[in-house]
Design an enzyme around this catalytic site. Structure first.
Site, PDB file in Angstrom:
ATOM      1  N   CYS A 156      73.408 -24.212  88.235  1.00 47.85           N
ATOM      2  CA  CYS A 156      74.662 -24.520  88.609  1.00 47.85           C
ATOM      3  C   CYS A 156      74.895 -25.723  89.431  1.00 47.85           C
ATOM      4  O   CYS A 156      75.920 -25.997  89.788  1.00 47.85           O
ATOM      5  CB  CYS A 156      75.498 -23.270  89.241  1.00 47.85           C
ATOM      6  SG  CYS A 156      75.927 -22.182  87.969  1.00 47.85           S
TER       7      CYS A 156
HETATM    8  N1  CO8 Z   1      84.666  -4.346  81.410  1.00 48.94           N
HETATM    9  C1  CO8 Z   1      84.922  -3.080  82.306  1.00 48.94           C
HETATM   10  N2  CO8 Z   1      83.993  -2.602  83.102  1.00 48.94           N
HETATM   11  C2  CO8 Z   1      82.884  -3.567  83.487  1.00 48.94           C
HETATM   12  C3  CO8 Z   1      82.636  -4.782  82.699  1.00 48.94           C
HETATM   13  C4  CO8 Z   1      83.503  -5.082  81.648  1.00 48.94           C
HETATM   14  N3  CO8 Z   1      83.419  -6.005  81.086  1.00 48.94           N
HETATM   15  N4  CO8 Z   1      81.684  -5.135  83.080  1.00 48.94           N
HETATM   16  C5  CO8 Z   1      80.889  -4.300  84.183  1.00 48.94           C
HETATM   17  N5  CO8 Z   1      81.729  -3.168  84.147  1.00 48.94           N
HETATM   18  C6  CO8 Z   1      81.769  -2.075  85.029  1.00 48.94           C
HETATM   19  C7  CO8 Z   1      80.239  -2.086  85.524  1.00 48.94           C
HETATM   20  O1  CO8 Z   1      79.473  -1.283  84.533  1.00 48.94           O
HETATM   21  C8  CO8 Z   1      80.388  -1.187  86.542  1.00 48.94           C
HETATM   22  O2  CO8 Z   1      80.694   0.345  86.510  1.00 48.94           O
HETATM   23  P1  CO8 Z   1      79.980   1.258  87.513  1.00 48.94           P
HETATM   24  O3  CO8 Z   1      80.735   1.180  88.881  1.00 48.94           O
HETATM   25  O4  CO8 Z   1      80.501   2.625  86.998  1.00 48.94           O
HETATM   26  O5  CO8 Z   1      78.582   1.041  87.611  1.00 48.94           O
HETATM   27  C9  CO8 Z   1      81.880  -1.694  87.553  1.00 48.94           C
HETATM   28  O6  CO8 Z   1      82.521  -2.173  86.146  1.00 48.94           O
HETATM   29  C10 CO8 Z   1      81.501  -2.839  88.175  1.00 48.94           C
HETATM   30  O7  CO8 Z   1      80.734  -3.806  87.953  1.00 48.94           O
HETATM   31  P2  CO8 Z   1      79.971  -4.799  88.854  1.00 48.94           P
HETATM   32  O8  CO8 Z   1      79.694  -4.290  90.152  1.00 48.94           O
HETATM   33  O9  CO8 Z   1      79.028  -5.670  87.960  1.00 48.94           O
HETATM   34  O10 CO8 Z   1      81.493  -5.839  89.076  1.00 48.94           O
HETATM   35  P3  CO8 Z   1      81.711  -6.911  90.271  1.00 48.94           P
HETATM   36  O11 CO8 Z   1      83.020  -6.628  90.790  1.00 48.94           O
HETATM   37  O12 CO8 Z   1      80.539  -7.236  90.982  1.00 48.94           O
HETATM   38  O13 CO8 Z   1      81.950  -8.026  89.197  1.00 48.94           O
HETATM   39  C11 CO8 Z   1      80.959 -10.057  88.314  1.00 48.94           C
HETATM   40  C12 CO8 Z   1      80.938  -8.701  88.333  1.00 48.94           C
HETATM   41  C13 CO8 Z   1      82.153 -10.854  88.103  1.00 48.94           C
HETATM   42  C14 CO8 Z   1      79.758 -10.672  87.572  1.00 48.94           C
HETATM   43  C15 CO8 Z   1      80.592 -10.576  89.752  1.00 48.94           C
HETATM   44  O14 CO8 Z   1      79.616  -9.661  90.574  1.00 48.94           O
HETATM   45  C16 CO8 Z   1      80.387 -12.092  90.172  1.00 48.94           C
HETATM   46  O15 CO8 Z   1      81.082 -12.849  89.738  1.00 48.94           O
HETATM   47  N6  CO8 Z   1      79.146 -12.419  90.824  1.00 48.94           N
HETATM   48  C17 CO8 Z   1      78.908 -13.656  91.181  1.00 48.94           C
HETATM   49  C18 CO8 Z   1      78.524 -14.503  89.920  1.00 48.94           C
HETATM   50  C19 CO8 Z   1      77.928 -15.817  90.247  1.00 48.94           C
HETATM   51  O16 CO8 Z   1      78.443 -16.355  90.924  1.00 48.94           O
HETATM   52  N7  CO8 Z   1      77.069 -16.103  89.477  1.00 48.94           N
HETATM   53  C20 CO8 Z   1      76.669 -17.415  89.476  1.00 48.94           C
HETATM   54  C21 CO8 Z   1      75.702 -17.387  88.098  1.00 48.94           C
HETATM   55  S1  CO8 Z   1      76.012 -18.957  87.194  1.00 48.94           S
HETATM   56  C22 CO8 Z   1      74.850 -20.155  87.562  1.00 48.94           C
HETATM   57  O17 CO8 Z   1      74.183 -20.087  88.453  1.00 48.94           O
HETATM   58  C23 CO8 Z   1      74.533 -20.860  86.375  1.00 48.94           C
HETATM   59  C24 CO8 Z   1      73.322 -20.171  85.662  1.00 48.94           C
HETATM   60  C25 CO8 Z   1      73.113 -21.060  84.472  1.00 48.94           C
HETATM   61  C26 CO8 Z   1      74.098 -21.079  83.475  1.00 48.94           C
HETATM   62  C27 CO8 Z   1      73.594 -20.785  81.937  1.00 48.94           C
HETATM   63  C28 CO8 Z   1      74.539 -20.897  80.955  1.00 48.94           C
HETATM   64  C29 CO8 Z   1      74.883 -19.437  80.298  1.00 48.94           C
END
Ligand code: CO8
Length: 374
Positions: A156
């Protein structure tokens, strides 16, 4: 010291859009198919049923409402769950170069420059379509630019890290004008079959032209570069093991570790303080305070992350005048995110106003570029 400016930016936006409702419907159809196929094993407790995704979760957890993609039908097909790209013969412009060239032409037009005036092209993106020849050299040829080209990948932070290389090349005099091109075909490495991340990414290409300030009046505003700062710190929390060694490891090329995966919560918690401290210390080294900055063009991964970074820096909130959000429309476009924000949200700044472009992501990596409107 040579004054270096960003003189133009360009954006290529794919024609297809996938809304959260469409995405979730196709994922849930895929999950139902999988669960039907695995019904016996699920009943025997050997595998877990795939839970459904939901639009409410996606919007609340990320702030993303839709994404642009290069190929829509394949992604939404529950039997396929990935885009379909036709292989192209070697004598045809490759897909990544094609969208990079479109963004580069737009940046050159904005800067009022011809491709022949460019003497370096850096293709900076999270993934390269092939090992070699470099995408940048193909883009250089397609544009008719001179000099040299090379590829680089810092996930990123690819675009901001490339900006520092471009700015240093112009400052040192080794190049006059450098194009930084970021074609991000994230749909090819996104894991559309995993509900934890299927909503995260979108495709796009951006380009910036960096050049020596010749002091001549220009029809579009230029942005003087006051400083750049890059930092990395190793983490496995965002990882993709796809690579050229795979075929020698005799592992499954379709295995889960060969596409994007992350520990989203950990990334969120760890990267926010790193990014905020990085920006504050970079500004401090330039004799500036966070409150002196008129606008922050931040990496666009997650709305909540940007809210926290902005709160730590200036006490305000992201999404408005201080730190515009574009991820609702574009989703996470990897290295292109902060550049799209800069491209779309800078015209209202006045001469002398200071802004910060900042990326953060896999690596971990953080890159900041402080600019002032000329
Ligand atoms: N629908 C419903 N429920 C869901 C879903 C869904 N789609 N997904 C997860 N849940 C559930 C989970 O299973 C979990 O359930 P439980 O509590 O029972 O275990 C609950 O919802 C909460 O899940 P999370 O804790 O995972 O949810 P978050 O509130 O943390 O949100 C995010 C998830 C949105 C992913 C968040 O953590 C986030 O955005 N984090 C930062 C991400 C980030 O910035 N990443 C950067 C990476 S990008 C990068 O650097 C480039 C990489 C290279 C790119 C390559 C191209 C592909």
């Amino acid at each position: 010291m040579t004054r270096v400016v960003i003189s133009g930016t360009g954006l290529y936006k794919p024609e297809h859009v996938i809304s959260n409702a469409e995405l979730v419907a196709s994922y849930n159809a895929y999950a139902a198919l999988q669960n039907a196929q695995n019904a016996d094993r699920i009943a025997a407790g050997e595998v877990e049923a795939l839970p459904e995704s939901s639009v409410e979760f996606v919007e609340k957890a990320s702030g993303i409402r839709q994404r642009y993609v290069m190929h829509k039908a394949g992604i939404l097909d529950p039997q396929r769950m990935r885009p379909h790209y036709e292989p192209r013969p070697d004598d045809q412009l490759s897909l990544m170069a094609e969208i990079g060239v479109a963004a580069a032409r737009a940046a050159l037009a904005q800067a009022g420059r011809q491709p022949q005036e460019v003497d370096a092209v850096i293709c900076a993106a999270s993934n390269m379509q092939r090992a070699y020849p470099a995408m940048a050299i193909e883009i250089q040829q397609a544009l008719g630019a001179g000099g040299y080209g090379f590829d680089m990948n810092v996930a990123c932070s690819s675009a901001t890290f490339a900006l520092e290389q471009a700015i240093n090349a112009v400052r040192s005099g080794s190049a006059q004008r450098v194009l930084v091109v970021s074609p991000e075909i994230t749909s090819a490495h996104q894991e559309w079959r995993d509900r934890d991340c299927h909503f995260i990414f979108g495709d796009v290409a951006t380009a910036l032209l960096v050049e020596r300030d010749d002091g001549q009046p220009s029809s579009t505003p230029r942005w003087e570069v006051l400083g750049t700062r890059l930092a990395t710190q190793f983490s496995n929390n965002i990882r993709n093991n796809a690579g050229f060694i795979n075929r020698c490891e005799d592992t499954d090329p379709g295995a889960r570790d060969k596409t994007f995966r992350q520990e989203g919560r950990k990334v969120f918690k760890e990267v926010v303080p790193i990014a905020a401290a990085h920006i504050e210390s970079h500004l401090g080294s330039l004799g500036l305070k966070p409150a002196d900055v008129r606008r922050y063009w931040l990496h666009q991964a997650n709305e909540g992350m940007n809210q926290l970074v902005v709160r730590k820096l200036v006490g305000g909130s992201a999404g408005g005048d201080v730190a515009p959000l574009i991820l609702d429309e574009f989703a996470n476009t990897a290295s292109a995110g902060s550049i799209i924000a800069f491209h779309l949200h800078r015209d209202d700044l006045r001469s002398g106003d200071v802004g910060v472009v900042c990326s953060f992501g896999a690596g971990y990596s953080v890159g900041s570029v402080v600019v002032r409107r000329v």
